[in-house]
Design an enzyme around this catalytic site. Structure first.
Site, mmCIF file in Angstrom:
data_model
loop_
_atom_site.group_PDB
_atom_site.id
_atom_site.type_symbol
_atom_site.label_atom_id
_atom_site.label_comp_id
_atom_site.label_asym_id
_atom_site.label_seq_id
_atom_site.Cartn_x
_atom_site.Cartn_y
_atom_site.Cartn_z
ATOM 1 N N ARG A 126 0.712 -1.148 0.100
ATOM 2 C CA ARG A 126 0.113 -0.106 -0.092
ATOM 3 C C ARG A 126 0.926 1.287 -0.062
ATOM 4 O O ARG A 126 1.687 1.329 0.864
ATOM 5 C CB ARG A 126 -1.090 0.105 1.131
ATOM 6 C CG ARG A 126 -1.892 -1.240 1.184
ATOM 7 C CD ARG A 126 -2.890 -1.059 2.266
ATOM 8 N NE ARG A 126 -3.808 -2.041 2.060
ATOM 9 C CZ ARG A 126 -4.722 -2.526 3.177
ATOM 10 N NH1 ARG A 126 -5.052 -1.689 3.967
ATOM 11 N NH2 ARG A 126 -5.451 -3.575 2.905
ATOM 12 N N SER A 136 -8.026 -0.880 0.821
ATOM 13 C CA SER A 136 -9.114 -1.262 1.850
ATOM 14 C C SER A 136 -9.537 0.051 2.435
ATOM 15 O O SER A 136 -10.029 0.921 1.790
ATOM 16 C CB SER A 136 -8.415 -1.985 2.867
ATOM 17 O OG SER A 136 -9.358 -2.447 3.796
ATOM 18 N N LYS A 196 -2.316 -6.830 -3.838
ATOM 19 C CA LYS A 196 -1.876 -8.123 -3.102
ATOM 20 C C LYS A 196 -2.046 -9.248 -3.982
ATOM 21 O O LYS A 196 -3.216 -9.340 -4.874
ATOM 22 C CB LYS A 196 -2.419 -8.234 -1.811
ATOM 23 C CG LYS A 196 -3.978 -8.494 -1.634
ATOM 24 C CD LYS A 196 -4.458 -8.657 -0.114
ATOM 25 C CE LYS A 196 -5.864 -8.788 -0.127
ATOM 26 N NZ LYS A 196 -6.291 -9.148 1.137
ATOM 27 N N ASP A 218 -16.243 -1.414 4.415
ATOM 28 C CA ASP A 218 -15.167 -0.511 4.193
ATOM 29 C C ASP A 218 -14.809 -0.433 2.562
ATOM 30 O O ASP A 218 -15.702 -1.077 1.881
ATOM 31 C CB ASP A 218 -13.875 -1.067 4.830
ATOM 32 C CG ASP A 218 -13.364 -2.078 4.326
ATOM 33 O OD1 ASP A 218 -14.219 -3.151 3.849
ATOM 34 O OD2 ASP A 218 -12.092 -2.410 4.484
ATOM 35 N N ASP A 250 -12.908 -2.013 0.327
ATOM 36 C CA ASP A 250 -12.899 -3.263 -0.348
ATOM 37 C C ASP A 250 -13.870 -4.369 0.052
ATOM 38 O O ASP A 250 -13.953 -5.390 -0.337
ATOM 39 C CB ASP A 250 -11.478 -3.833 -0.582
ATOM 40 C CG ASP A 250 -10.948 -4.151 1.026
ATOM 41 O OD1 ASP A 250 -11.357 -3.620 1.853
ATOM 42 O OD2 ASP A 250 -10.156 -5.134 0.984
ATOM 43 N N ARG A 280 -14.435 -5.547 5.616
ATOM 44 C CA ARG A 280 -14.929 -5.167 6.897
ATOM 45 C C ARG A 280 -16.408 -4.824 7.202
ATOM 46 O O ARG A 280 -17.163 -4.420 6.115
ATOM 47 C CB ARG A 280 -13.974 -3.760 7.162
ATOM 48 C CG ARG A 280 -12.641 -4.041 7.244
ATOM 49 C CD ARG A 280 -12.085 -2.745 7.896
ATOM 50 N NE ARG A 280 -10.444 -2.748 7.876
ATOM 51 C CZ ARG A 280 -9.621 -2.097 8.682
ATOM 52 N NH1 ARG A 280 -10.170 -1.106 9.522
ATOM 53 N NH2 ARG A 280 -8.360 -2.432 8.488
HETATM 54 C C1 VG1 Z 1 -5.179 -3.372 9.945
HETATM 55 C C2 VG1 Z 1 -5.951 -4.204 11.067
HETATM 56 C C3 VG1 Z 1 -5.804 -5.626 10.614
HETATM 57 C C4 VG1 Z 1 -6.308 -5.763 9.300
HETATM 58 C C5 VG1 Z 1 -5.549 -5.141 8.175
HETATM 59 C C6 VG1 Z 1 -6.178 -5.092 6.925
HETATM 60 O O1 VG1 Z 1 -3.734 -3.544 9.753
HETATM 61 O O2 VG1 Z 1 -5.439 -3.502 12.098
HETATM 62 O O3 VG1 Z 1 -6.590 -6.272 11.738
HETATM 63 O O4 VG1 Z 1 -6.227 -7.061 9.099
HETATM 64 O O5 VG1 Z 1 -5.603 -3.500 8.702
HETATM 65 O O6 VG1 Z 1 -7.386 -4.901 6.869
HETATM 66 P P1 VG1 Z 1 -2.614 -2.760 10.627
HETATM 67 O O7 VG1 Z 1 -1.339 -3.454 10.253
HETATM 68 O O8 VG1 Z 1 -2.784 -1.431 9.967
HETATM 69 O O9 VG1 Z 1 -2.751 -2.789 12.108
HETATM 70 V V1 VG1 Z 1 -8.183 -4.241 5.189
HETATM 71 O O10 VG1 Z 1 -9.728 -4.195 5.424
HETATM 72 O O11 VG1 Z 1 -7.026 -2.869 5.259
HETATM 73 O O12 VG1 Z 1 -7.635 -5.098 4.018
HETATM 74 CO CO CO Z 2 -10.755 -3.866 3.812
#
Ligand code: VG1
Ligand code: CO
Length: 547
Positions: free
Chosen positions: A22, A113, A126, A277, A279, A282
């Protein structure tokens, strides 16, 4: 039409984080940046002759042009067929569903996301493997190492592919099949939940708002809720995917979905509220005057799972990420099933699901899902709740309060400090690590003796299936009553560092289940601040976001 080998030079920093690579859109727009990463994926995967891939994204700015690039590179790498969502749109759980249903070799998901979109926003990419889930670290690390030595990439110079008409076209030797973005996913949902009961609920006049946050879930929610389940038009709001998400920050939590929360707290609140969210993986579940914490949502779904036809035989086990509250553990114990604790990120759940060890998985970050796919799934969680409401005739409020009365309440909150100076954040984490050996047995808190530390460590996970080890997965301070403070650095941010502080306190007595969350956690909040020296070290006086 020719396949070209284009000379390139490596870019630093193409290491995938919690969920893929990202970066700012502007970084992705540098010539060769996306191409290098995609080339690294293809080199890692090896011979793709005769294979099918799935491709789609959340529709954010740069989605369409990235899809064209990837298609033209896939054709140059001998891929036989690519299934791509119409208009380049596929939610993350839909990609997972399509990979599994069509027996694809894997898939590429384009999304950042919950991160904001638009020309000044974020983009992401990804790779998902054949089980439909995010590639494990072994693969993402191999991709990263490929990016470091790349000297060229291969790409076709054929004209752009029409992504808007369903059907098959040819690109070099490769078939591009544009598929309906929703159909396969909707069919899967229909097989899991009691659609008749939910349809009857809406027919009785049950009111609901689903906030698509102008991101990818809108078309899925409209087709399923308003189409198949008969919810009135207007149930889905912000239902058109926009390239900049209409300026929304598409993160379904009470802070970013403030409009929905205001509605649910107001005099004309519908009976049920939900949001998803960027994508679509969530979810947030909201009742009248109550937003369900994701950790509670996982526990409540687990406790009521057999009400949904797809889970009527019972669940095999539950997995939650380490910082997620232990509410689900109590349900697992009552059901006599295993509960696993994994590092943050959905990729760690895949092996457990593949091995048939768990059915349900969840994260505190508004992510819930099951073994129906290998991603977390926003609309799935919403449908699960609707199924439970339809089967029990209870409101969200009743379901939550009755759950707490039976299992106790895990007060829970996450404090995020965003875009902190990365050096200061690293120094804070290192100082915490150094302090850990001195903390065990210590009395912490105002007046001392409020809390005694029983475990102070840094979470290390050994995968029970393939025995791979993930280190440095969060510093945790566990008190002797089970209360916890966890510190982690985010692996999805694109600006400086984001420090996440997770706070949890268990309360068994129903007489104490109505405290305001921050109030209930206030002692732990004070301890977290003094132990980490967060304020002095970062200069931040309060969190950027509290969820
Ligand atoms: C965050 C969340 C994690 C989740 C990830 C991807 O990661 O805390 O629980 O799996 O986002 O979610 P991080 O490393 O920023 O804490 V998504 O919906 O952004 O694909
Ligand atoms: Co997401």
């Amino acid at each position: 039409m020719t396949i070209h080998t284009v000379a390139t030079t490596p870019f630093a920093g193409q290491r995938p984080g919690t969920s893929g690579l990202r970066k700012k859109v502007t970084e992705f727009q540098q010539p060769g940046y996306l191409e290098n990463f995609v080339e690294a994926i293809f080199l890692t995967l090896g011979d793709l002759t005769g294979q099918t891939l799935v491709l789609g994204g959340d529709g954010r700015y740069f989605n369409r042009s990235a899809i064209q690039t990837i298609l033209h590179m896939a054709a140059a790498h001998g891929v036989a067929r690519v299934l791509v969502g119409q208009g380049g749109i596929l939610s993350t759980p839909a990609v997972s569903c399509v990979i599994r249903k069509h027996g694809a070799f894997g898939g590429i998901v384009l999304s950042a996301s919950h991160n904001p979109g638009g020309p000044d926003g974020d983009f992401g990419i990804k790779y998902n493997i054949g089980n439909g889930g995010p590639a494990p670290e072994k693969i993402t690390e191999a991709v990263y190492s490929q990016t470091q030595g790349l000297l060229s990439y291969r790409i076709s110079d054929a004209p752009p592919v029409n992504l808007d008409t369903i059907g098959t076209t040819q690109l070099e030797g490769m078939q591009v099949e544009v598929i309906d973005s929703v159909a396969d996913y909707a069919e899967l949902m229909k097989g899991l939940f009691d659609f008749d009961a939910i349809r009857a609920l809406f027919a009785r006049g049950f009111t609901m708002r689903f906030d698509g946050m102008s991101a990818v879930s809108g078309p899925y929610a409209k087709a399923i809720l308003e189409g198949m389940l008969g919810a009135p038009a207007g149930t889905v709001i912000n239902g058109e995917p926009l390239e900049d998400f209409g300026g929304h920050h598409p993160d379904p939590n009470p802070v970013n979905a403030a409009e929905l929360i205001a509605l649910m707290n107001g005099p004309d609140a519908p009976e049920f509220g939900a949001a998803s969210d960027g994508d679509g993986d969530r979810n947030m579940i909201v009742g009248r005057g109550i937003a369900v914490t994701p950790s509670d949502s996982l526990a409540i779904i687990a406790a009521n799972a057999t009400l949904a036809p797809g889970y009527a035989a019972g669940i095999k086990g539950i997995a939650r990420s380490m910082p997620t509250s232990t509410a689900a553990d109590r349900v697992a114990q009552a059901l006599g099933i295993a509960c696993f604790e994994t590092p943050t990120g959905w990729k760690y759940f895949g092996n457990l699901m593949d091995a048939g060890m768990v059915t349900l998985c969840g994260e505190e970050s508004y992510g819930t899902g099951s073994d129906h796919v290998r991603e977390k799934d926003g609309l799935w969680a919403v449908l699960f709740w609707l199924n439970i409401v339809a089967a029990t005739g209870k409101t969200v409020n009743q379901l939550v309060n009755e759950h707490w009365a039976r299992f106790g309440r895990n007060y829970y909150s996450r404090h995020d400090y965003e875009a902190v100076d990365a050096t200061a954040a690293d120094a804070m984490m290192n100082a915490l690590r150094d302090k850990l050996p001195t903390l065990e047995g210590e009395a912490l808190g105002e007046g001392m003796g409020n809390y005694r530390v029983s475990v102070a460590d840094e979470f290390v996970y050994t995968d029970p299936v393939d025995h791979s080890v993930a280190t440095q997965q969060g510093v945790r301070i566990i008190m002797d009553d089970g209360s916890r403070i966890v510190f982690r650095l985010s692996g999805t941010g694109t600006e400086g560092a984001t420090i996440r502080v997770y706070l949890e306190r268990y309360e068994a007595d129903p007489a104490h289940h109505n405290l305001e969350t921050q109030e209930a956690l206030s002692k732990l909040i004070a301890i977290a601040d003094s132990v980490s020296e967060l304020r002095q070290r970062t200069g931040r006086q309060q969190p950027s976001v509290i969820t």
